[in-house]
Design an enzyme around this catalytic site. Structure first.
Site, PDB file in Angstrom:
ATOM      1  N   TYR A  58     -10.654  15.356  26.437  1.00 40.87           N
ATOM      2  CA  TYR A  58      -9.594  14.376  26.695  1.00 40.87           C
ATOM      3  C   TYR A  58      -8.213  15.005  26.534  1.00 40.87           C
ATOM      4  CZ  TYR A  58     -13.293  10.871  26.245  1.00 40.87           C
ATOM      5  OH  TYR A  58     -14.438  10.131  26.409  1.00 40.87           O
ATOM      6  N   TYR A  72      -7.802   4.137  24.497  1.00 35.45           N
ATOM      7  CA  TYR A  72      -8.552   5.132  23.718  1.00 35.45           C
ATOM      8  C   TYR A  72      -8.190   6.573  24.060  1.00 35.45           C
ATOM      9  CZ  TYR A  72     -11.983   6.175  27.475  1.00 35.45           C
ATOM     10  OH  TYR A  72     -12.594   6.592  28.633  1.00 35.45           O
ATOM     11  N   HIS A 129     -22.288   0.879  29.929  1.00 32.97           N
ATOM     12  CA  HIS A 129     -21.832   2.233  30.237  1.00 32.97           C
ATOM     13  C   HIS A 129     -22.912   3.309  30.158  1.00 32.97           C
ATOM     14  CE1 HIS A 129     -19.061   5.582  30.585  1.00 32.97           C
ATOM     15  NE2 HIS A 129     -19.439   6.062  29.412  1.00 32.97           N
ATOM     16  N   ASP A 182     -20.401  10.042  32.747  1.00 37.96           N
ATOM     17  CA  ASP A 182     -19.219   9.977  31.893  1.00 37.96           C
ATOM     18  C   ASP A 182     -18.397  11.270  32.036  1.00 37.96           C
ATOM     19  OD1 ASP A 182     -17.969   8.344  29.490  1.00 37.96           O
ATOM     20  OD2 ASP A 182     -18.187  10.370  28.704  1.00 37.96           O
TER      21      ASP A 182
END
Length: 319
Positions: free
Chosen positions: A233, A151, A298, A102
């Site tokens: 992010y 998201y 995931h 990830d």
């Protein structure tokens, strides 16, 4: 968690918590994703630490028992890779085997570009090398492809997602995200109750995630909140700017890539075409193998823990 030891080390101006097993042998460095911790690798640390390797898994900057700098801009790929280079120096080795999932995988690709001489081989889970489009910033491109409710777009404004997560509670957020089997790009419709990741949060946990596992994650995120992780992010566009010198750069580290067939990244726009159609191999000439796990979503390092441990071992023992 028998035999896993914990300590805090100073790297790159911050205090970092690491979990490790195995005193001798080559170092295997594990990088977790969002919203995770060193604990995501508990099964692999135990397995590799018992096979003659020195397994090391930090809580990355902003997570768990590692420091979380206050400034949003302290979470670029350069900061995180800087932490890891300092950690490898502290471990007293020249090179490590890198295993990442990830967000950890994104950091892993940066690491392979910036300091390839420090990495013997890379086992990458879930997120392939993401092509840098020189014409449009990363988040802007995602907004154009998926809309404002994607998201990553929803995560951009400091404080906003944190407030929504606080409304539903840490336990709900973590259970919701960790158990999702929804494929395709995660869209979080505004105004909808909850985080929107997974409208069908199960009442019972899947067999691979125990109540004790969930409680561990919850205990740490209740202390830290989610800001540290969300700040990764919030640096995607800044990373895009900073990565301009590496435009078109290839990664020559030997790589094995593993994803679940139900993974939200794998099932997003054009991802399968890139991974299987030659683009990925072109960008990563020493991509040796691509594994797609049937029926796995995931969080494959936890859901298919033994299989992942075996894949890691089969790959790194060649070097």
């Amino acid at each position: 968690m028998e035999g896993i030891e914990h300590r805090t080390v100073e790297v790159n101006g911050i205090k970092m918590h690491i979990a490790e097993k195995g005193k001798e042998g080559p170092v295997v460095l594990f990088l977790h994703g969002f919203p995770e911790l060193w604990y995501s690798w508990r099964h692999q640390i135990a397995a590799l630490g018992s096979l003659g390797y020195r397994a090391v898994a930090p809580d990355l900057r902003g997570y768990g028992d590692t420091d979380a700098p206050g400034s949003v801009n302290s979470y670029t790929g350069f900061h995180i890779v800087g932490d890891l280079v300092a950690l490898i120096d502290l471990l007293g080795v020249e090179q490590v085997f890198l295993v990442a999932h990830d967000w950890g995988a994104i950091i892993g690709w940066y690491f392979c570009m910036f300091r390839p001489e420090r990495i013997k081989a890379y086992v990458c889970l879930s997120v392939p090398l993401l092509h840098r489009n020189p014409k449009i910033k990363t988040v802007d491109a995602m907004r154009a492809a998926y809309g404002d409710d994607y998201y990553i777009c929803r995560f951009q404004e400091p404080g906003k997602m944190e407030a929504q997560m606080a409304e539903v509670g840490t336990a709900y957020v973590l259970k919701n995200i960790l158990t999702t089997r929804k494929t395709g790009p995660p869209i979080l419709p505004k105004g909808e109750y909850g985080t929107g990741f997974n409208p069908d949060t199960p009442d019972t946990l899947p067999s691979w995630l125990t109540e004790a596992d969930l409680a561990y994650f919850v205990s740490k995120f209740e202390k830290t909140g989610f800001t540290g992780g969300l700040n990764y992010y919030r640096n995607l566009n800044l990373n895009w700017e900073l990565m301009a010198p590496w435009r078109g750069a290839k990664v020559y580290v030997p790589v094995k890539f593993i994803t679940g067939e139900l993974d939200m990244v794998y099932t997003s726009l054009n991802m399968k075409e890139y991974i299987h159609g030659g683009g990925f191999k072109e960008d990563v000439p020493n991509l040796e193998e691509v594994i797609v796990q049937k029926g796995v979503a995931h969080f494959n390092n936890q859901e298919a823990a033994e299989e992942i441990s075996n894949h890691i071992y089969e790959f790194i023992k060649k070097f």
